[in-house]
Scaffold this motif. Structure first.
Motif, PDB file in Angstrom:
ATOM      1  N   GLN A  11      63.695  35.674  20.306  1.00 10.44           N
ATOM      2  CA  GLN A  11      63.630  34.360  21.139  1.00 10.44           C
ATOM      3  C   GLN A  11      64.465  34.373  21.948  1.00 10.44           C
ATOM      4  OE1 GLN A  11      62.875  31.391  22.814  1.00 10.44           O
ATOM      5  NE2 GLN A  11      61.375  31.244  20.950  1.00 10.44           N
ATOM      6  N   TYR A  13      65.522  31.909  23.703  1.00  9.89           N
ATOM      7  CA  TYR A  13      66.435  30.660  23.298  1.00  9.89           C
ATOM      8  C   TYR A  13      67.725  31.059  22.877  1.00  9.89           C
ATOM      9  CZ  TYR A  13      68.042  25.956  21.829  1.00  9.89           C
ATOM     10  OH  TYR A  13      68.412  24.695  21.602  1.00  9.89           O
ATOM     11  N   GLU A  39      60.104  36.530  22.837  1.00  2.59           N
ATOM     12  CA  GLU A  39      59.319  35.220  22.639  1.00  2.59           C
ATOM     13  C   GLU A  39      60.191  34.462  23.590  1.00  2.59           C
ATOM     14  OE1 GLU A  39      57.586  32.325  19.473  1.00  2.59           O
ATOM     15  OE2 GLU A  39      59.643  32.663  19.075  1.00  2.59           O
ATOM     16  N   SER A  65      55.222  32.298  23.423  1.00  2.00           N
ATOM     17  CA  SER A  65      56.165  31.127  23.889  1.00  2.00           C
ATOM     18  C   SER A  65      56.271  29.982  23.135  1.00  2.00           C
ATOM     19  CB  SER A  65      55.563  30.954  25.271  1.00  2.00           C
ATOM     20  OG  SER A  65      56.554  31.302  26.306  1.00  2.00           O
ATOM     21  N   HIS A  66      57.378  29.085  23.257  1.00  2.00           N
ATOM     22  CA  HIS A  66      57.280  27.929  22.794  1.00  2.00           C
ATOM     23  C   HIS A  66      56.828  26.764  23.806  1.00  2.00           C
ATOM     24  CE1 HIS A  66      60.116  28.217  18.992  1.00  2.00           C
ATOM     25  NE2 HIS A  66      59.156  28.833  18.921  1.00  2.00           N
ATOM     26  N   HIS A 184      60.656  33.531  12.314  1.00  2.00           N
ATOM     27  CA  HIS A 184      61.977  33.489  12.835  1.00  2.00           C
ATOM     28  C   HIS A 184      63.035  34.113  12.033  1.00  2.00           C
ATOM     29  CE1 HIS A 184      61.497  30.765  16.695  1.00  2.00           C
ATOM     30  NE2 HIS A 184      60.875  31.973  16.755  1.00  2.00           N
ATOM     31  N   ILE A 220      60.900  37.676  14.679  1.00  2.00           N
ATOM     32  CA  ILE A 220      61.661  37.202  15.830  1.00  2.00           C
ATOM     33  C   ILE A 220      62.908  36.843  15.256  1.00  2.00           C
ATOM     34  CG2 ILE A 220      61.646  35.749  17.758  1.00  2.00           C
ATOM     35  CD1 ILE A 220      58.501  35.449  17.031  1.00  2.00           C
ATOM     36  N   GLU A 222      66.305  35.139  15.932  1.00  2.00           N
ATOM     37  CA  GLU A 222      66.701  34.268  16.653  1.00  2.00           C
ATOM     38  C   GLU A 222      68.335  33.452  16.024  1.00  2.00           C
ATOM     39  OE1 GLU A 222      64.935  29.960  18.032  1.00  2.00           O
ATOM     40  OE2 GLU A 222      64.767  30.127  16.224  1.00  2.00           O
TER      41      GLU A 222
END
Length: 244
Positions: A11, A13, A39, A65-66, A184, A220, A222
């Motif tokens: 991710q 982020y 992501e 995608s978020h 995640h 993913i 994160e």
């Protein structure tokens, strides 16, 4: 072999502090580390087309995608198609009443219908409050799962937040067979802080294989508070590769 390299992602982020200044450099570094997929959580001021070119230049695929759930959902879906996504995921919701959660579930379903027509699956990502809050004896997570079509709205389970809420992710997988498509992978210290995958106390030994058997296709990496983002990315990928 449990996982394939194509199932491993991260991710963005996690690396937002770096991507805000130079997303191209971040994508290139992730590809250098060995990632093939990412992501997303925003395009850092670029259009979908511009960010797609950055991905292509790095040799990466953005599978997910978020996104926000709002009146611009059609534009969001079109951007997802431009970016090459298979998934879009609503990362957050919080309400005080059961009726509000049910209305939100209806909105998820309506958006998922549009996404499915475009060949994209729409999902929901949990935090802790969906499990710790109860309304008339029912948890919001149950309100979401019971009021949406499992064939339309998939689940992206954040393993850290589930454990943080006192929930065993294995129970989520068992209660939603085939519905959890993404997870995640972030770890948790004994005192509740976030940790890089494999460096905390969450026992992934049987959890990752169980998730794969149950239908999860994206694992993913994160960490929301990554102080050294590239180190987290490298540690997370090395950890997941143990299952390949």
């Amino acid at each position: 072999m449990i996982l394939t390299p194509q199932q491993l992602s991260i991710q963005l982020y996690t690396l937002r502090s770096l991507a805000e200044d130079d997303p191209a450099a971040v994508l290139a570094k992730l590809a250098e580390l060995g990632y093939r997929s990412v992501e997303m959580a925003g395009t850092y001021g670029r259009t979908a087309g511009e960010f797609r070119r950055l991905l292509d230049d790095a040799g990466l695929q953005a599978t997910s995608s978020h996104v926000k759930l709002n009146d611009a959902i059609v534009d969001t879906i079109n951007d997802a198609l431009t970016l090459g996504h298979s998934f879009i995921v609503v990362p957050w919701a919080q309400f005080d009443t059961a009726d509000e959660w049910r209305r939100f579930a209806d909105e998820l379903t309506a958006a998922a219908v549009l996404a499915q027509q475009a060949g994209i699956s729409l999902g929901y990502h949990n935090h802790a409050h969906e499990f710790t809050q109860t309304i008339d004896g029912v948890r919001p997570y149950e309100l979401i799962t019971s009021n949406t079509d499992p064939h339309l709205v998939h689940l992206e389970v954040d393993l850290y937040w589930a454990v943080h809420a006192g929930v065993d992710p294995r129970d989520i997988l068992a209660a939603n067979p085939g519905r959890v498509r993404q997870v995640h992978v972030k770890d948790r210290t004994i005192d509740g802080a976030m940790a890089d995958p494999g460096e905390g106390v969450i026992d992934f030994t049987d959890l990752i294989p169980m998730a794969a058997r149950s239908g999860v296709i994206e694992f993913i990496v994160e960490r929301d508070d990554a102080h050294t983002p590239y180190a987290t990315a490298e540690t997370g990928l090395a950890f997941l590769r143990q299952f390949c």
